[in-house]
Write a protein that holds these residues in place. Structure first.
Motif, PDB file in Angstrom:
ATOM      1  N   VAL A 220     -31.157  19.938  -4.368  1.00 40.91           N
ATOM      2  CA  VAL A 220     -30.348  20.147  -3.167  1.00 40.91           C
ATOM      3  C   VAL A 220     -31.185  20.034  -1.902  1.00 40.91           C
ATOM      4  O   VAL A 220     -30.769  19.411  -0.914  1.00 40.91           O
TER       5      VAL A 220
ATOM      6  N   PRO B 229     -25.721  16.471   2.282  1.00 44.80           N
ATOM      7  CA  PRO B 229     -26.192  15.397   1.403  1.00 44.80           C
ATOM      8  C   PRO B 229     -25.936  14.018   1.977  1.00 44.80           C
ATOM      9  O   PRO B 229     -24.845  13.738   2.486  1.00 44.80           O
TER      10      PRO B 229
ATOM     11  N   GLN C 258     -31.672  16.429  -0.514  1.00 45.25           N
ATOM     12  CA  GLN C 258     -30.553  15.505  -0.354  1.00 45.25           C
ATOM     13  C   GLN C 258     -30.240  15.179   1.106  1.00 45.25           C
ATOM     14  O   GLN C 258     -29.543  14.212   1.382  1.00 45.25           O
TER      15      GLN C 258
ATOM     16  N   PRO D 110     -25.727  24.661  -0.936  1.00 43.38           N
ATOM     17  CA  PRO D 110     -24.855  23.518  -1.237  1.00 43.38           C
ATOM     18  C   PRO D 110     -23.380  23.912  -1.207  1.00 43.38           C
ATOM     19  O   PRO D 110     -23.033  25.090  -1.295  1.00 43.38           O
TER      20      PRO D 110
ATOM     21  N   THR E 247     -36.182  11.344   4.491  1.00 49.06           N
ATOM     22  CA  THR E 247     -35.918  12.347   3.457  1.00 49.06           C
ATOM     23  C   THR E 247     -37.213  12.753   2.777  1.00 49.06           C
ATOM     24  O   THR E 247     -38.231  12.052   2.846  1.00 49.06           O
TER      25      THR E 247
ATOM     26  N   ASP F 284     -26.606  11.521  -3.172  1.00 51.35           N
ATOM     27  CA  ASP F 284     -25.555  12.317  -3.795  1.00 51.35           C
ATOM     28  C   ASP F 284     -25.169  11.687  -5.126  1.00 51.35           C
ATOM     29  O   ASP F 284     -24.256  10.862  -5.212  1.00 51.35           O
TER      30      ASP F 284
ATOM     31  N   PRO G 187     -24.841  22.538  -7.941  1.00 57.37           N
ATOM     32  CA  PRO G 187     -25.550  21.261  -8.102  1.00 57.37           C
ATOM     33  C   PRO G 187     -25.775  20.867  -9.552  1.00 57.37           C
ATOM     34  O   PRO G 187     -26.186  19.730  -9.824  1.00 57.37           O
TER      35      PRO G 187
END
Length: 395
Positions: A117, A282, A120, A99, A309, A287, A103
């Motif tokens: 993470v 993300p 996302q 990331p 996703t 997010d 996070p």
């Protein structure tokens, strides 16, 4: 698991084992993998026995929870050559999904949802699979070697394979840790029917550090290198299908899909870098979205919002169960209570039961009046009301 395509008409290119290894590595890196390593598919008898014993102990203690499939095909799970007798080499690939920032920051805002993470961006199964199939196609078309492709879809202990291939080691949180990428790695494997030179296994570099064990909100690690999935927030919010243990609900906080705490706290993340693959960036809808907004999703809007996703794979009911628990933990009655009221009349008993618990946390004095008007026939939800009334009486 994916089989290779039919043999192409052109003759195979001849290559020494070392040349083949170099060609595979170069192609894998060109396809966007961040690292590629090689490990033997054959296990020494003692190593095989030790792996079987560790897996048996894990299952006997019930640490797998609802994941009964972990006990299936144990010998194939610990031994690539048993999984596919033609296997000679494990080609292990990794992709970094690091990331841009810590996070855990979102955990301080109880009105927003914390999503792991890894979930996302675009579903990593699809991202990895596309590239691994392309790598397999290259090997087959060029050298005609038999192979099989795996991305978290078959009984193969991929973290052990990655450690044997030199990518990293299984840390005390049981995930792979890399000196290059910290704890943020997706793993994939390709079993190859030919021997090539292998890499040196990575050794453990955790030392005396306990950061990942001590930060766990639910104390899911009974000992270093051992995980009790029944207490793990990632397991509870993703794999577990029913109501979550009441004793663990408050520890969920606003985590509605997975948990990054043990990964994010790892000191080896000082060497981590942000993911370079845009698919892992993300999405706006994941997010730190507002819990109250998520509570209004019906099946169509849920599927549309999270198409492509990993979140979509758990389905709306489990997702809104998690959202309801998070609303109950939000300590924000003004914004969260209307959302909880909406979930109290949801068509799903799983969601309604979680909403009852949330109501008891946000407005315990209202539980009695709401129960008197609720027409509930589901036994599990009725039990939730009983527990909520009992808890409200204590307060």
């Amino acid at each position: 698991m994916t089989r290779a395509p039919p043999i192409p008409k052109r003759p195979p290119r001849r290559a020494s084992p070392g040349e083949l290894r170099d060609a595979i590595r170069d192609k894998a890196l060109a396809l966007g993998f961040d690292a590629v390593g090689f490990a033997p598919a054959r296990l020494a008898p003692e190593a095989r026995r030790q792996r079987l014993e560790r897996l048996a102990a894990f299952v006997q203690q019930g640490f797998q929870g609802d994941m009964g499939w972990l006990a299936d095909r144990a010998e194939a799970r610990v031994d690539p050559e048993t999984l596919w007798p033609g296997a000679r080499t494990v080609v292990s690939v990794v992709m970094n999904y690091g990331p841009a920032s810590d996070p855990r920051v979102v955990l301080a805002d109880g009105e927003r949802a914390a999503v792991s993470v890894y979930a996302q961006g675009r579903d990593y199964h699809e991202v990895m699979k596309t590239r691994l199939k392309a790598l397999g196609r290259f090997i087959w078309d060029t050298y005609h070697h038999d192979l099989k492709v795996f991305v978290d879809t078959a009984p193969l202990m991929e973290k052990l394979a990655a450690q044997e291939a030199g990518h990293g080691w299984q840390g005390k949180h049981t995930n792979l840790v890399s000196r290059q990428f910290g704890s943020w790695l997706f793993l994939g494997e390709l079993l190859l029917s030919v021997d090539v030179p292998v890499d040196e296994p990575e050794r453990d570099h955790c030392g005396q550090c306990r950061a990942c064990l001590d930060i766990c909100p639910t104390k899911a690690f009974p000992a270093p290198y051992k995980l009790d999935a029944r207490r793990c927030i990632s397991y509870l919010t993703i794999e577990h299908e029913g109501p979550i243990d009441p004793d663990l609900r408050s520890a969920l906080g606003n985590r509605i899909y997975g948990c990054d705490d043990c990964l994010a706290v790892c000191p080896w993340n000082k060497f981590a870098r942000e993911a370079r693959v845009s698919d892992f960036a993300p999405r706006a809808v994941l997010d730190a979205p507002r819990l109250a907004e998520l509570a209004r999703l019906d099946d169509v809007t849920f599927r549309t919002r999270f198409a492509g996703t990993a979140v979509k794979r758990i389905g709306r009911e489990r997702f809104l169960r998690n959202v309801a628990y998070a609303l109950g933990n939000s300590a924000a009655p003004a914004t969260s209570l209307p959302a909880v009221e909406h979930l109290l009349v949801d068509a799903s008993p799983l969601v309604r039961g979680a909403a009852v618990w949330a109501l008891s946390r946000l407005a315990p004095t209202e539980v009695g009046s709401r129960r008197s008007t609720a027409e509930e026939t589901d036994a599990i939800v009725q039990e939730e009301w009983t527990l909520a009334l009992r808890e409200g009486a204590r307060r």
